[in-house]
Design a protein around this motif. Structure first.
Motif, PDB file in Angstrom:
ATOM      1  N   ALA A  54       0.824  -1.205   0.000  1.00  0.00           N
ATOM      2  CA  ALA A  54       0.000   0.000   0.000  1.00  0.00           C
ATOM      3  C   ALA A  54       0.861   1.259   0.000  1.00  0.00           C
ATOM      4  CB  ALA A  54      -0.932  -0.001   1.209  1.00  0.00           C
ATOM      5  N   LYS A  55       1.932   1.245   0.768  1.00  0.00           N
ATOM      6  CA  LYS A  55       2.811   2.414   0.816  1.00  0.00           C
ATOM      7  C   LYS A  55       3.531   2.612  -0.514  1.00  0.00           C
ATOM      8  CE  LYS A  55       3.262   2.334   5.801  1.00  0.00           C
ATOM      9  NZ  LYS A  55       4.028   2.946   6.873  1.00  0.00           N
ATOM     10  N   GLU A  56       3.938   1.515  -1.144  1.00  0.00           N
ATOM     11  CA  GLU A  56       4.553   1.602  -2.476  1.00  0.00           C
ATOM     12  C   GLU A  56       3.535   2.136  -3.487  1.00  0.00           C
ATOM     13  OE1 GLU A  56       7.476   1.095  -3.879  1.00  0.00           O
ATOM     14  OE2 GLU A  56       8.667   0.094  -2.355  1.00  0.00           O
ATOM     15  N   ALA A  57       2.303   1.623  -3.434  1.00  0.00           N
ATOM     16  CA  ALA A  57       1.259   2.081  -4.344  1.00  0.00           C
ATOM     17  C   ALA A  57       0.935   3.556  -4.112  1.00  0.00           C
ATOM     18  CB  ALA A  57       0.007   1.218  -4.182  1.00  0.00           C
ATOM     19  N   LEU A  58       0.925   3.976  -2.860  1.00  0.00           N
ATOM     20  CA  LEU A  58       0.695   5.375  -2.522  1.00  0.00           C
ATOM     21  C   LEU A  58       1.773   6.259  -3.135  1.00  0.00           C
ATOM     22  CD1 LEU A  58      -0.750   7.622  -0.911  1.00  0.00           C
ATOM     23  CD2 LEU A  58       0.672   6.960   1.045  1.00  0.00           C
ATOM     24  N   ALA A  59       3.030   5.850  -2.986  1.00  0.00           N
ATOM     25  CA  ALA A  59       4.133   6.620  -3.569  1.00  0.00           C
ATOM     26  C   ALA A  59       3.966   6.734  -5.088  1.00  0.00           C
ATOM     27  CB  ALA A  59       5.473   5.971  -3.233  1.00  0.00           C
ATOM     28  N   GLY A  63       3.368  10.063  -7.765  1.00  0.00           N
ATOM     29  CA  GLY A  63       4.453  10.329  -8.703  1.00  0.00           C
ATOM     30  C   GLY A  63       5.807   9.836  -8.265  1.00  0.00           C
ATOM     31  N   ALA A  64       5.871   9.113  -7.168  1.00  0.00           N
ATOM     32  CA  ALA A  64       7.101   8.500  -6.649  1.00  0.00           C
ATOM     33  C   ALA A  64       8.262   9.480  -6.505  1.00  0.00           C
ATOM     34  CB  ALA A  64       7.493   7.300  -7.507  1.00  0.00           C
ATOM     35  N   PRO A  65       8.015  10.632  -5.860  1.00  0.00           N
ATOM     36  CA  PRO A  65       9.126  11.566  -5.664  1.00  0.00           C
ATOM     37  C   PRO A  65      10.083  11.077  -4.580  1.00  0.00           C
ATOM     38  CG  PRO A  65       7.219  12.336  -4.491  1.00  0.00           C
ATOM     39  CD  PRO A  65       6.785  11.100  -5.257  1.00  0.00           C
ATOM     40  N   ALA A  66      11.312  11.507  -4.656  1.00  0.00           N
ATOM     41  CA  ALA A  66      12.298  11.172  -3.628  1.00  0.00           C
ATOM     42  C   ALA A  66      11.979  11.963  -2.358  1.00  0.00           C
ATOM     43  CB  ALA A  66      13.701  11.517  -4.122  1.00  0.00           C
ATOM     44  N   GLY A  67      12.395  11.423  -1.229  1.00  0.00           N
ATOM     45  CA  GLY A  67      12.317  12.159   0.021  1.00  0.00           C
ATOM     46  C   GLY A  67      11.104  11.887   0.890  1.00  0.00           C
ATOM     47  N   MET A  68      10.162  11.089   0.420  1.00  0.00           N
ATOM     48  CA  MET A  68       9.013  10.778   1.277  1.00  0.00           C
ATOM     49  C   MET A  68       9.416   9.698   2.280  1.00  0.00           C
ATOM     50  SD  MET A  68       5.546  11.051  -1.056  1.00  0.00           S
ATOM     51  CE  MET A  68       5.822   9.529  -1.913  1.00  0.00           C
ATOM     52  N   LEU A  69       8.949   9.837   3.507  1.00  0.00           N
ATOM     53  CA  LEU A  69       9.266   8.884   4.567  1.00  0.00           C
ATOM     54  C   LEU A  69       8.167   7.835   4.673  1.00  0.00           C
ATOM     55  CD1 LEU A  69      10.449  11.369   7.340  1.00  0.00           C
ATOM     56  CD2 LEU A  69      11.862  10.048   5.738  1.00  0.00           C
ATOM     57  N   ARG A  94       3.453  16.321  -0.239  1.00  0.00           N
ATOM     58  CA  ARG A  94       3.364  15.966  -1.656  1.00  0.00           C
ATOM     59  C   ARG A  94       1.901  15.920  -2.100  1.00  0.00           C
ATOM     60  NH1 ARG A  94       5.585  16.179  -6.692  1.00  0.00           N
ATOM     61  NH2 ARG A  94       4.900  14.372  -7.888  1.00  0.00           N
ATOM     62  N   ALA A  95       1.038  15.341  -1.285  1.00  0.00           N
ATOM     63  CA  ALA A  95      -0.382  15.263  -1.621  1.00  0.00           C
ATOM     64  C   ALA A  95      -0.981  16.664  -1.768  1.00  0.00           C
ATOM     65  CB  ALA A  95      -1.128  14.456  -0.561  1.00  0.00           C
ATOM     66  N   VAL A  96      -0.660  17.550  -0.847  1.00  0.00           N
ATOM     67  CA  VAL A  96      -1.168  18.922  -0.907  1.00  0.00           C
ATOM     68  C   VAL A  96      -0.661  19.617  -2.166  1.00  0.00           C
ATOM     69  CG1 VAL A  96      -1.018  21.202   0.209  1.00  0.00           C
ATOM     70  CG2 VAL A  96      -1.528  19.165   1.572  1.00  0.00           C
ATOM     71  N   ALA A  97       0.613  19.429  -2.480  1.00  0.00           N
ATOM     72  CA  ALA A  97       1.189  20.056  -3.672  1.00  0.00           C
ATOM     73  C   ALA A  97       0.482  19.608  -4.951  1.00  0.00           C
ATOM     74  CB  ALA A  97       2.688  19.745  -3.763  1.00  0.00           C
ATOM     75  N   LEU A  98      -0.003  18.372  -4.966  1.00  0.00           N
ATOM     76  CA  LEU A  98      -0.701  17.845  -6.138  1.00  0.00           C
ATOM     77  C   LEU A  98      -2.204  18.127  -6.111  1.00  0.00           C
ATOM     78  CD1 LEU A  98       1.046  14.360  -6.496  1.00  0.00           C
ATOM     79  CD2 LEU A  98       1.397  16.393  -7.929  1.00  0.00           C
ATOM     80  N   GLY A  99      -2.698  18.621  -5.000  1.00  0.00           N
ATOM     81  CA  GLY A  99      -4.128  18.892  -4.893  1.00  0.00           C
ATOM     82  C   GLY A  99      -4.963  17.692  -4.489  1.00  0.00           C
ATOM     83  N   VAL A 100      -4.336  16.693  -3.867  1.00  0.00           N
ATOM     84  CA  VAL A 100      -5.056  15.495  -3.443  1.00  0.00           C
ATOM     85  C   VAL A 100      -5.897  15.821  -2.214  1.00  0.00           C
ATOM     86  CG1 VAL A 100      -4.812  13.138  -2.544  1.00  0.00           C
ATOM     87  CG2 VAL A 100      -3.292  13.955  -4.366  1.00  0.00           C
ATOM     88  N   LYS A 101      -7.168  15.447  -2.268  1.00  0.00           N
ATOM     89  CA  LYS A 101      -8.087  15.658  -1.144  1.00  0.00           C
ATOM     90  C   LYS A 101      -8.414  14.356  -0.430  1.00  0.00           C
ATOM     91  CE  LYS A 101      -8.696  20.028  -2.031  1.00  0.00           C
ATOM     92  NZ  LYS A 101      -7.812  20.961  -1.428  1.00  0.00           N
ATOM     93  N   SER A 102      -8.337  13.214  -1.151  1.00  0.00           N
ATOM     94  CA  SER A 102      -8.646  11.929  -0.525  1.00  0.00           C
ATOM     95  C   SER A 102      -7.928  10.799  -1.251  1.00  0.00           C
ATOM     96  CB  SER A 102     -10.157  11.669  -0.523  1.00  0.00           C
ATOM     97  OG  SER A 102     -10.648  11.576  -1.839  1.00  0.00           O
ATOM     98  N   ALA A 116      -1.856  -4.120  -3.391  1.00  0.00           N
ATOM     99  CA  ALA A 116      -2.554  -2.915  -2.990  1.00  0.00           C
ATOM    100  C   ALA A 116      -2.739  -1.998  -4.190  1.00  0.00           C
ATOM    101  CB  ALA A 116      -1.777  -2.184  -1.909  1.00  0.00           C
ATOM    102  N   VAL A 117      -3.863  -1.300  -4.191  1.00  0.00           N
ATOM    103  CA  VAL A 117      -4.146  -0.264  -5.181  1.00  0.00           C
ATOM    104  C   VAL A 117      -4.514   1.002  -4.426  1.00  0.00           C
ATOM    105  CG1 VAL A 117      -5.679   0.471  -7.055  1.00  0.00           C
ATOM    106  CG2 VAL A 117      -4.979  -1.920  -6.887  1.00  0.00           C
ATOM    107  N   VAL A 118      -3.958   2.126  -4.850  1.00  0.00           N
ATOM    108  CA  VAL A 118      -4.272   3.422  -4.262  1.00  0.00           C
ATOM    109  C   VAL A 118      -4.705   4.371  -5.379  1.00  0.00           C
ATOM    110  CG1 VAL A 118      -3.339   5.463  -3.090  1.00  0.00           C
ATOM    111  CG2 VAL A 118      -2.688   3.175  -2.326  1.00  0.00           C
ATOM    112  N   ILE A 119      -5.805   5.064  -5.138  1.00  0.00           N
ATOM    113  CA  ILE A 119      -6.256   6.119  -6.033  1.00  0.00           C
ATOM    114  C   ILE A 119      -6.212   7.412  -5.255  1.00  0.00           C
ATOM    115  CG2 ILE A 119      -8.176   7.036  -7.399  1.00  0.00           C
ATOM    116  CD1 ILE A 119      -9.090   4.089  -7.748  1.00  0.00           C
ATOM    117  N   ALA A 120      -5.507   8.414  -5.799  1.00  0.00           N
ATOM    118  CA  ALA A 120      -5.427   9.742  -5.206  1.00  0.00           C
ATOM    119  C   ALA A 120      -6.409  10.628  -5.961  1.00  0.00           C
ATOM    120  CB  ALA A 120      -4.012  10.288  -5.321  1.00  0.00           C
TER     121      ALA A 120
END
Length: 122
Positions: A54-59, A63-69, A94-102, A116-120
């Motif tokens: 799930a964490k990999e799918a979330l990344a 957009g899989a940017p570097a630096g996320m913990l 990162r989510a805020v920068a992309l405009g992700v609300k959920s 796992a599947v994640v939809i932002a």
């Protein structure tokens, strides 16, 4: 509007072997609530592998940017049984920068594989 979609799979036995041979790996990947069941017992390898996927799918959905913990994302299950992800820190930024609300999350594990599947969504 969909901002991103991510999918990932993890071989449960391989993931378990990595946890066993790498002391401290679980603490780098998961917050305490992900490691323990509500009863206080340690969560099983299949469940942890699904949370890692799930964490990999979330990344990937972000957009899989570097630096996320890893520990800035927490996978949990609501009383209804619905899996959810909670973000903070680097992942939330990162989510805020992309405009992700959920986020929408689906987890599964069967036949030795966790997925796992994640939809932002905006």
């Amino acid at each position: 509007m969909i901002i991103g979609v991510g999918i990932d799979v993890a071989e449960i036995d391989r993931f378990g072997a990595a946890l066993a041979r790498t002391p401290g790996m679980a603490q780098r990947l998961f917050v305490e609530s992900e490691l323990l069941l509500p009863s206080g017992e340690r969560r099983g390898t299949a469940s942890l592998a699904a949370r890692f996927a799930a964490k990999e799918a979330l990344a990937k959905a972000l957009g899989a940017p570097a630096g996320m913990l890893w520990t800035d994302a927490e996978v949990y299950v609501e009383e209804s049984g619905q899996p959810r992800v909670r973000v903070q820190g680097t992942v939330q930024a990162r989510a805020v920068a992309l405009g992700v609300k959920s986020f929408h999350l689906s987890l599964s594990h069967d036949a030795g594989v966790a997925s796992a599947v994640v939809i932002a969504e905006a």
